[in-house]
Write a protein that holds these residues in place. Structure first.
Motif, PDB file in Angstrom:
ATOM      1  N   GLU A 114       0.851  -1.204   0.000  1.00  0.00           N
ATOM      2  CA  GLU A 114       0.000   0.000   0.000  1.00  0.00           C
ATOM      3  C   GLU A 114       0.890   1.259   0.000  1.00  0.00           C
ATOM      4  OE1 GLU A 114      -3.547   0.584   0.595  1.00  0.00           O
ATOM      5  OE2 GLU A 114      -3.053   2.714   0.623  1.00  0.00           O
ATOM      6  N   ILE A 115       1.911   1.238   0.839  1.00  0.00           N
ATOM      7  CA  ILE A 115       2.804   2.400   0.963  1.00  0.00           C
ATOM      8  C   ILE A 115       3.647   2.584  -0.299  1.00  0.00           C
ATOM      9  CG2 ILE A 115       4.899   3.169   2.206  1.00  0.00           C
ATOM     10  CD1 ILE A 115       3.365   1.998   4.746  1.00  0.00           C
ATOM     11  N   VAL A 116       4.222   1.477  -0.792  1.00  0.00           N
ATOM     12  CA  VAL A 116       5.065   1.549  -1.996  1.00  0.00           C
ATOM     13  C   VAL A 116       4.246   2.032  -3.194  1.00  0.00           C
ATOM     14  CG1 VAL A 116       6.239   0.074  -3.699  1.00  0.00           C
ATOM     15  CG2 VAL A 116       6.797  -0.139  -1.278  1.00  0.00           C
ATOM     16  N   SER A 117       3.040   1.490  -3.330  1.00  0.00           N
ATOM     17  CA  SER A 117       2.183   1.852  -4.450  1.00  0.00           C
ATOM     18  C   SER A 117       1.805   3.343  -4.400  1.00  0.00           C
ATOM     19  CB  SER A 117       0.953   0.944  -4.399  1.00  0.00           C
ATOM     20  OG  SER A 117      -0.097   1.482  -5.092  1.00  0.00           O
ATOM     21  N   THR A 118       1.424   3.816  -3.219  1.00  0.00           N
ATOM     22  CA  THR A 118       1.048   5.228  -3.067  1.00  0.00           C
ATOM     23  C   THR A 118       2.236   6.138  -3.382  1.00  0.00           C
ATOM     24  OG1 THR A 118      -0.490   4.588  -1.329  1.00  0.00           O
ATOM     25  CG2 THR A 118       0.034   6.916  -1.468  1.00  0.00           C
ATOM     26  N   LEU A 119       3.398   5.785  -2.823  1.00  0.00           N
ATOM     27  CA  LEU A 119       4.605   6.598  -3.041  1.00  0.00           C
ATOM     28  C   LEU A 119       4.962   6.624  -4.525  1.00  0.00           C
ATOM     29  CD1 LEU A 119       6.863   8.176  -1.629  1.00  0.00           C
ATOM     30  CD2 LEU A 119       8.098   6.036  -1.315  1.00  0.00           C
ATOM     31  N   SER A 120       4.885   5.455  -5.156  1.00  0.00           N
ATOM     32  CA  SER A 120       5.247   5.342  -6.567  1.00  0.00           C
ATOM     33  C   SER A 120       4.312   6.186  -7.454  1.00  0.00           C
ATOM     34  CB  SER A 120       5.202   3.859  -6.942  1.00  0.00           C
ATOM     35  OG  SER A 120       4.915   3.679  -8.261  1.00  0.00           O
TER      36      SER A 120
ATOM     37  N   ALA B  25      -0.137  19.436  -5.229  1.00  0.00           N
ATOM     38  CA  ALA B  25      -0.063  19.497  -3.760  1.00  0.00           C
ATOM     39  C   ALA B  25      -0.618  18.208  -3.141  1.00  0.00           C
ATOM     40  CB  ALA B  25      -0.842  20.715  -3.253  1.00  0.00           C
ATOM     41  N   VAL B  26      -1.695  17.688  -3.728  1.00  0.00           N
ATOM     42  CA  VAL B  26      -2.273  16.418  -3.249  1.00  0.00           C
ATOM     43  C   VAL B  26      -1.231  15.296  -3.362  1.00  0.00           C
ATOM     44  CG1 VAL B  26      -3.997  14.623  -3.789  1.00  0.00           C
ATOM     45  CG2 VAL B  26      -4.674  17.042  -3.774  1.00  0.00           C
ATOM     46  N   CYS B  27      -0.517  15.268  -4.492  1.00  0.00           N
ATOM     47  CA  CYS B  27       0.513  14.232  -4.692  1.00  0.00           C
ATOM     48  C   CYS B  27       1.608  14.341  -3.629  1.00  0.00           C
ATOM     49  CB  CYS B  27       1.149  14.359  -6.077  1.00  0.00           C
ATOM     50  SG  CYS B  27       0.016  13.979  -7.402  1.00  0.00           S
ATOM     51  N   VAL B  32       4.417  12.274   1.034  1.00  0.00           N
ATOM     52  CA  VAL B  32       5.012  12.503   2.359  1.00  0.00           C
ATOM     53  C   VAL B  32       4.386  11.548   3.382  1.00  0.00           C
ATOM     54  CG1 VAL B  32       5.216  14.199   4.243  1.00  0.00           C
ATOM     55  CG2 VAL B  32       5.676  14.889   1.889  1.00  0.00           C
ATOM     56  N   ARG B  33       3.064  11.398   3.324  1.00  0.00           N
ATOM     57  CA  ARG B  33       2.384  10.494   4.269  1.00  0.00           C
ATOM     58  C   ARG B  33       2.874   9.054   4.091  1.00  0.00           C
ATOM     59  NH1 ARG B  33      -2.491   9.195   4.208  1.00  0.00           N
ATOM     60  NH2 ARG B  33      -2.908   9.113   6.424  1.00  0.00           N
ATOM     61  N   ALA B  34       2.997   8.633   2.810  1.00  0.00           N
ATOM     62  CA  ALA B  34       3.425   7.251   2.542  1.00  0.00           C
ATOM     63  C   ALA B  34       4.864   7.042   3.022  1.00  0.00           C
ATOM     64  CB  ALA B  34       3.310   6.949   1.048  1.00  0.00           C
ATOM     65  N   TRP B  35       5.716   8.023   2.750  1.00  0.00           N
ATOM     66  CA  TRP B  35       7.123   7.915   3.177  1.00  0.00           C
ATOM     67  C   TRP B  35       7.193   7.793   4.704  1.00  0.00           C
ATOM     68  CZ3 TRP B  35      11.829   8.064   0.341  1.00  0.00           C
ATOM     69  CH2 TRP B  35      12.989   8.163   1.126  1.00  0.00           C
ATOM     70  N   ARG B  36       6.489   8.688   5.389  1.00  0.00           N
ATOM     71  CA  ARG B  36       6.517   8.681   6.865  1.00  0.00           C
ATOM     72  C   ARG B  36       5.959   7.377   7.423  1.00  0.00           C
ATOM     73  NH1 ARG B  36       4.550  14.807   8.134  1.00  0.00           N
ATOM     74  NH2 ARG B  36       6.548  15.824   7.760  1.00  0.00           N
TER      75      ARG B  36
END
Lengths: 224, 248
Positions: A114-120, B25-27, B32-36
Motif C-alpha cells: 500500500e505504501i510503496v504503491s502510493t509513493l510510486s 499538492a495532493v501528490c 510525504v504520508r506514505a514515506w513517513r
C-alpha cells in the motif's frame, strides 16, 4: 503507538484525505468548463453534453467500472485514490506501481505494498506534472522536435514498448501461467479484429483466466 | 479577440494552472504520508528511495508522449485545457477520442478554425463528465472495496492474494500483446497480414532489451540497473520503432 494502531491511523487518514480531494477535484473539473465559459461569454450546451455522453461516454463509463474493479486491488486504497485523480492509468500508473512493488520486494495486499504503491504513483504523477509544465513552457522550441515525422513512431509506440518490457519481466517468472491468456487473447483479436478498440473491456476475461489458472496452481501446490 | 487566442489567454492558464497546482499538492501530501508511514512501520529507507528513483525515471518517457497529446489537442482547444486534462484525471488514448466525439455532437470538426466559445465549453464539460466515473467510484466505494479485499485476503491466505495480483497483471499484459499480434494479422482484414506490425515488433524489441538488462543486472549484481532497466528498455523499444518505421 504500536504498528497496528499506526497502520489503522494511516488508513483512516488515507480514506479521509482521499475522499475530500476526490470530491474537490471532481468539483474543480466539472466547474472549470463553466468558469472558462463565463470568461469566454458562453455556457456549455447541456442537451449536447447529454447527447454526447450517450454517444461516447457510456463506453468510457463501463471502462471506468472495469478499471476501478481491476486496478484498486493492485494499487491499494491510497494508490487508487491518487491514480484515479491523476489519470493515465494503463500507460503509466499501473506499470509504474507494479514495477516499484517488484523492486521493493513487497507482496500485494500488505501494508508495505500500500505504501510503496502510493509513493510510486505520487512520484510518477509529480514527474508527469513537471514534464508537462516544462513542455508547455517550452512548447515553441520543443514542438518541431517532438512533432517531427521521424520521431512520431517513437511516441506512437510508447505503450507497446512499455508492455513488451513488462511482458518479459512477468512472463519469464510465470511462463506456464502466461501461455493460455496470451493464446486466448491473440486468438480473440485475430478472429474478431473489431475488438481491437475495446482492449480495456477484455482485461476482465484475460485477467480472470490468468487468476483462475493461478488459483488452480496454488491449490495443487497446497495439496502437495 | 479570436476564440483560440482567448483559450490560451493568461486567465485560462490561471484557472487550469490552479487546478494542476492543487493536484500537485495532493501528490506531495500522499507522498510525504506514505514515506513517513513506511519509516514508521520499519521499512528500509533505501527501499523507499529506490521506489522514488525508479518511479521517477520510469515516468519521464510516457510523460513526454503525453506532452504530445497536449500538443495534438492544443491546435483545437488551446494549450491550457489539454495541459490540465492530461496532467489531471485524463488519459492519453481517451482525450482525443472524446474530444472528437464531443465536437461531432456540437456540429463541428475538432479544429481551431471551427471552434466557438460555446462549442469549447460543451466539449470541455463532456470531456470531464465522461471520465469522472473512476473517481466517483473511488469516492463512494474505495473504503468498502479495499476493506473487503483485506478480509478476503485474510481468509484465503496472503500468498494467493499476491499471486492473484501478479496473475491479473499477466492477463492485462497478455491482452495488449494479443492485440498487437491481432493488429498485424487481422488489422486490415481477417488473416490478411496487412496490418501494422510496428506495435508487435516494438514490444518484442523492448522485451529483448529488458532480457539483456535483466541478465546483466543479475550477473553483475547491479541493483541500480534494475531501477532503470524498464526506462532503458522502453527507450530502446521506441528507438527501434523509429528505425523500423524508416525501413518498412
Amino acid at each position: 503507538m504500536n504498528r497496528e494502531d499506526m497502520i489503522a491511523r494511516y488508513e483512516r487518514g488515507t480514506h479521509r484525505i482521499g475522499k475530500i480531494v476526490s470530491l474537490v477535484t471532481l468539483i474543480l473539473l466539472i466547474g472549470a468548463p463553466f468558469l472558462i465559459g463565463s470568461v469566454l461569454g458562453a455556457m456549455p450546451d447541456l442537451p449536447a453534453v447529454a447527447r454526447g455522453f450517450l454517444a461516447v461516454g457510456l463506453v468510457w463509463t463501463a471502462s471506468s467500472v472495469v478499471e476501478f474493479l481491476v486496478y484498486t486491488p493492485m494499487l491499494g486504497s491510497g494508490g487508487s485514490y491518487l491514480a484515479f485523480i491523476t489519470g493515465n492509468l494503463i500507460n503509466m500508473k499501473i506499470p509504474c506501481a507494479i514495477n516499484a512493488r517488484d523492486l521493493a520486494g513487497v507482496k500485494a495486499g500488505t501494508k508495505e505494498n500500500e505504501i510503496v504503491s502510493t509513493l510510486s504513483i505520487a512520484v510518477s504523477s509529480l514527474v508527469t506534472i513537471l514534464v508537462l509544465a516544462l513542455g508547455v513552457l517550452l512548447l515553441q522550441p520543443l514542438q518541431p522536435i517532438l512533432q517531427s515525422p521521424a520521431l512520431q513512431p517513437a511516441f506512437d509506440q510508447v505503450v507497446p514498448a512499455l508492455f513488451g518490457a513488462m511482458a518479459y519481466k512477468y512472463y519469464r517468472k510465470n511462463l506456464k501461467l502466461a501461455v493460455w491468456p496470451l493464446l486466448l487473447m491473440s486468438a480473440v483479436f485475430i478472429l474478431l479484429p473489431s475488438l481491437q478498440s475495446q482492449t480495456s473491456i477484455l482485461i476482465i476475461p484475460g485477467g480472470g483466466l490468468a487468476i483462475l489458472l493461478a488459483y488452480l496452481k496454488y491449490r495443487k501446490e497446497k495439496k502437495q | 479577440m479570436q476564440v483560440m487566442q482567448q483559450l490560451s489567454s493568461p486567465v485560462i492558464y490561471l484557472i487550469c494552472g490552479g487546478i494542476v497546482a492543487f493536484v500537485a499538492a495532493v501528490c506531495v501530501v500522499f507522498a510525504v504520508r506514505a514515506w513517513r508511514a513506511g519509516k514508521a512501520i520499519g521499512m528500509d529507507t533505501a527501499v523507499l528511495r529506490r521506489v522514488v528513483t525508479s518511479s521517477a525515471s520510469f515516468s519521464v518517457l510516457p510523460a513526454v508522449a503525453i506532452l504530445l497529446g497536449v500538443i495534438a489537442l492544443s491546435g483545437s482547444l488551446g494549450i491550457p485545457w489539454p495541459w490540465l486534462r492530461l496532467s489531471v484525471i485524463g488519459a492519453l488514448h481517451y482525450e482525443t477520442q472524446v474530444a472528437q466525439g464531443a465536437a461531432e455532437q456540437v456540429g463541428i470538426h475538432l479544429s481551431g478554425s471551427e471552434m466557438t466559445a460555446s462549442a469549447f465549453a460543451t466539449i470541455a464539460l463532456l470531456m470531464s463528465v465522461c471520465i469522472m466515473w473512476g473517481m466517483i467510484l473511488n469516492l463512494f466505494l474505495n473504503k468498502k472495496y479495499t476493506n473487503r479485499l483485506s478480509r478476503n485476503a485474510g481468509k484465503s491466505g496472503p500468498s494467493f492474494g499476491d499471486q492473484a495480483m501478479s496473475a491479473m497483471f499477466i492477463g492485462l499484459v497478455s491482452v495488449y500483446m494479443g492485440s498487437y499480434l491481432g493488429q498485424w494479422i487481422s488489422g486490415n482484414g481477417r488473416f490478411a497480414f496487412a496490418g501494422s506490425p510496428l506495435p508487435l515488433l516494438t514490444s518484442l524489441c523492448a522485451a529483448a532489451v529488458m532480457a539483456g538488462l535483466t541478465w546483466i543486472a543479475e550477473k553483475k549484481q547491479l541493483k541500480w540497473l534494475e531501477d532503470f532497466s524498464l526506462a532503458i528498455a522502453m527507450l530502446a523499444g521506441m528507438a527501434c520503432a523509429v528505425l523500423l518505421n524508416a525501413v518498412m
